[in-house]
Design an enzyme around this catalytic site. Structure first.
Site, PDB file in Angstrom:
ATOM      1  N   GLU A  57       0.854  -1.197   0.000  1.00 33.97           N
ATOM      2  CA  GLU A  57       0.000   0.000   0.000  1.00 33.97           C
ATOM      3  C   GLU A  57       0.888   1.246   0.000  1.00 33.97           C
ATOM      4  OE1 GLU A  57      -3.029   0.554   2.990  1.00 33.97           O
ATOM      5  OE2 GLU A  57      -3.593   2.472   2.080  1.00 33.97           O
ATOM      6  N   ASP A 132      -2.333  12.169  -3.463  1.00 37.11           N
ATOM      7  CA  ASP A 132      -2.437  13.629  -3.558  1.00 37.11           C
ATOM      8  C   ASP A 132      -2.726  14.021  -5.003  1.00 37.11           C
ATOM      9  OD1 ASP A 132      -1.575  14.363  -0.774  1.00 37.11           O
ATOM     10  OD2 ASP A 132       0.182  13.216  -1.405  1.00 37.11           O
ATOM     11  N   ASP A 168     -10.988  10.784  -5.345  1.00 34.76           N
ATOM     12  CA  ASP A 168     -12.236  11.560  -5.375  1.00 34.76           C
ATOM     13  C   ASP A 168     -12.055  12.798  -6.259  1.00 34.76           C
ATOM     14  OD1 ASP A 168     -10.430  12.823  -3.763  1.00 34.76           O
ATOM     15  OD2 ASP A 168     -11.843  13.279  -2.148  1.00 34.76           O
ATOM     16  N   PHE A 205     -15.306  10.101   5.492  1.00 34.35           N
ATOM     17  CA  PHE A 205     -15.133  11.241   4.607  1.00 34.35           C
ATOM     18  C   PHE A 205     -15.811  10.988   3.259  1.00 34.35           C
ATOM     19  CE2 PHE A 205     -12.320  12.121   0.977  1.00 34.35           C
ATOM     20  CZ  PHE A 205     -12.392  13.491   0.925  1.00 34.35           C
TER      21      PHE A 205
HETATM   22  C1  LIG Z   1      -4.176  12.450   0.292  1.00 30.18           C
HETATM   23  S1  LIG Z   1      -3.276  11.348   1.326  1.00 30.18           S
HETATM   24  C2  LIG Z   1      -4.317   9.893   1.347  1.00 30.18           C
HETATM   25  C3  LIG Z   1      -4.032   8.995   2.503  1.00 30.18           C
HETATM   26  C4  LIG Z   1      -4.782   7.686   2.600  1.00 30.18           C
HETATM   27  N1  LIG Z   1      -4.421   6.759   1.544  1.00 30.18           N
HETATM   28  C5  LIG Z   1      -6.281   7.892   2.629  1.00 30.18           C
HETATM   29  O1  LIG Z   1      -6.969   7.363   1.750  1.00 30.18           O
HETATM   30  O2  LIG Z   1      -6.764   8.588   3.533  1.00 30.18           O
HETATM   31  C6  LIG Z   1      -1.880  10.848   0.341  1.00 30.18           C
HETATM   32  C7  LIG Z   1      -0.753  10.277   1.182  1.00 30.18           C
HETATM   33  O3  LIG Z   1       0.265   9.787   0.325  1.00 30.18           O
HETATM   34  C8  LIG Z   1       1.518  10.054   0.927  1.00 30.18           C
HETATM   35  N2  LIG Z   1       2.531  10.047  -0.146  1.00 30.18           N
HETATM   36  C9  LIG Z   1       2.569  10.837  -1.250  1.00 30.18           C
HETATM   37  N3  LIG Z   1       3.616  10.534  -2.027  1.00 30.18           N
HETATM   38  C10 LIG Z   1       4.274   9.512  -1.399  1.00 30.18           C
HETATM   39  C11 LIG Z   1       5.442   8.781  -1.707  1.00 30.18           C
HETATM   40  N4  LIG Z   1       6.144   9.030  -2.821  1.00 30.18           N
HETATM   41  N5  LIG Z   1       5.838   7.822  -0.857  1.00 30.18           N
HETATM   42  C12 LIG Z   1       5.128   7.568   0.277  1.00 30.18           C
HETATM   43  N6  LIG Z   1       4.002   8.231   0.624  1.00 30.18           N
HETATM   44  C13 LIG Z   1       3.584   9.196  -0.202  1.00 30.18           C
HETATM   45  C14 LIG Z   1       1.340  11.408   1.586  1.00 30.18           C
HETATM   46  O4  LIG Z   1       2.259  11.612   2.643  1.00 30.18           O
HETATM   47  C15 LIG Z   1      -0.106  11.297   2.103  1.00 30.18           C
HETATM   48  O5  LIG Z   1      -0.159  10.823   3.421  1.00 30.18           O
END
Ligand SMILES: C[S@@+](CC[C@H](N)C(=O)[O-])C[C@H]1O[C@@H](n2cnc3c(N)ncnc32)[C@H](O)[C@@H]1O
Length: 224
Positions: A57, A132, A168, A205
């Protein structure tokens, strides 16, 4: 002298929002459930102490979904990768509280983890939930899902393994669908977007958003 090459990252590390409890959880529990980043391929069965399906994941956030899925599928092993310390602390706390034996955590950039640590054709599944979206056009290059990244992911998946992404953000949903469709090793399991697979729980959410008429798009491909 020219500036050293700095890769484009899909995240920005925010400082100063780590609670004492999250930091303590990370410091105390990472030695038990964490896997340190290293430049060498992992033996995934060794990491989990057994031979079982392995799901990666990427970007688990606070880890609610990861813990929920792992507790409902004790016969499957989950390797979560996240850069954000509060999230790492949050998932570690849940692993300890729920007594989950099938989750391990790597705190590092997932792109480097996959390149350096995940052996070719070793994964049974990949989850990327709500990555993101980087909505501004000039930031699109920061989106995690890019053709080269998808090719890298596909190379680490076994034949028949699945990759499941959800977002989303409609524009990113289409981008993800197009990018995965462009990868020759992957085949779509649906005509376009897929119905939400049972294993992905509906988050609070998301439930609220759905009531307001907001969409969530799931994309599920398999490795040929
Ligand atoms: C918008 S959040 C969504 C979190 C979770 N999957 C959810 O559905 O609530 C995106 C997450 O991806 C992580 N992330 C982004 N790029 C990453 C990378 N290259 N390696 C590890 N984590 C990453 C960010 O730190 C963030 O916590």
């Amino acid at each position: 002298m020219s500036a050293p090459h700095r890769p484009i990252r899909s995240y920005v590390l925010r400082q100063g929002r780590v609670t004492d409890a999250q930091r303590r959880a990370r410091d105390e529990l990472l030695p038990r459930f964490g896997v340190p980043f290293s430049r060498g391929l992992l033996d995934l069965n060794r990491v989990f102490g057994r031979s079982a399906p392995k799901i990666l994941e990427i970007g688990f956030g606070m880890g609610e979904t990861t813990a929920d899925i792992a507790s409902r599928h004790p016969g499957t092993d989950y390797l979560g990768v996240e850069v954000h310390t509060p999230g790492v602390g949050g998932l570690l706390k849940r692993i300890a509280e729920l007594g989950l034996a099938n989750v391990r955590v790597i705190q590092h950039d997932a792109v480097e983890v996959i390149e350096q640590m995940i052996p070719p054709a070793s994964l049974d599944g990949v989850h990327v939930y709500f990555p993101d979206p980087w909505p501004k056009k000039r930031h699109h290059k920061r989106r995690l899902i890019q053709p080269a990244f998808v090719a890298l992911l596909a190379s680490r998946m076994k034949r028949g393994a699945y990759v499941h992404m959800a977002t989303d953000w409609e524009d990113y949903a289409r981008w993800i669908l197009e990018t995965l469709s462009g990868e020759p090793l992957l085949v779509n399991t649906a005509a376009a977007f897929a119905p939400r697979p049972e294993h992905r729980p509906l988050t609070k959410f998301e439930n609220r958003g759905l009531k307001l008429g907001h969409g969530v798009w799931d994309v599920v491909f398999r490795r040929a």
